[in-house]
Design an enzyme around this catalytic site. Sequence first.
Site, mmCIF file in Angstrom:
data_model
loop_
_atom_site.group_PDB
_atom_site.id
_atom_site.type_symbol
_atom_site.label_atom_id
_atom_site.label_comp_id
_atom_site.label_asym_id
_atom_site.label_seq_id
_atom_site.Cartn_x
_atom_site.Cartn_y
_atom_site.Cartn_z
ATOM 1 C CE LYS A 149 -2.476 -4.697 0.965
ATOM 2 N NZ LYS A 149 -2.997 -4.415 2.323
ATOM 3 C CB SER A 202 -3.299 -0.684 1.459
ATOM 4 O OG SER A 202 -4.291 -1.507 2.038
#
Length: 211
Positions: free
Chosen positions: A165, A128
């Site tokens: 993230k 990701s």
Amino acid sequence: MIDSTTELRPLTKRQQQIYDLIKAKIQDTGMPPTRAEIANFFGFKSANAAEEHLKALAKKGYIEMLAGTSRGIRLVEEMLEAEGLPLIGRVAAGEPILAQEHIEEHYKMDGNLFHPAADYLLRVNGESMKDIGILDGDLLAVHQTTEVQNGQVVVARVENDVTVKRFKREGNVVYLHAENEDFSPIKVDLANQEFNIEGIAVGIIRSGRWM
């Protein structure tokens, strides 16, 4: 034997004062104090009183006492730091990220190579964040903090899941953005969802090299 599994128990006020004195002496002179020096500093009637406090510190896991020397005191935290940075693998739901069962091994590296200093390494799982060079299997160096600014790459816990993230907060909503167009942002409603910052990314180690 004292190792990284030792569970530290709270200190009394006097024990904390003696522990702080030991740390200060080591920092200032490179050597721990003798029992007599501890007794003199705190006004104890004899070195035996200092010895009893040291035994309590050792029993609670804060120091190791070495026989045969008047300065035979070693801080456990320094012994643990010498092991290197803890490498965290998969994190079980609801468990502290640095829980012993999550530590795969200790990586022989000085956390001060990073700025701010790294407190642990987290094994990256997934792609990701690949567009900024954080790849599956990399070791992410993490500075443990709860203070974070918009735009920083964070290790965050949403409910029971830990994720890496890019952080952005707008009022009572946090958006955790991936760096891969195949992944949608994670939206967190702070009023209704459990959310915690576990740290900020300060570096990457890949194939034994830090980047």
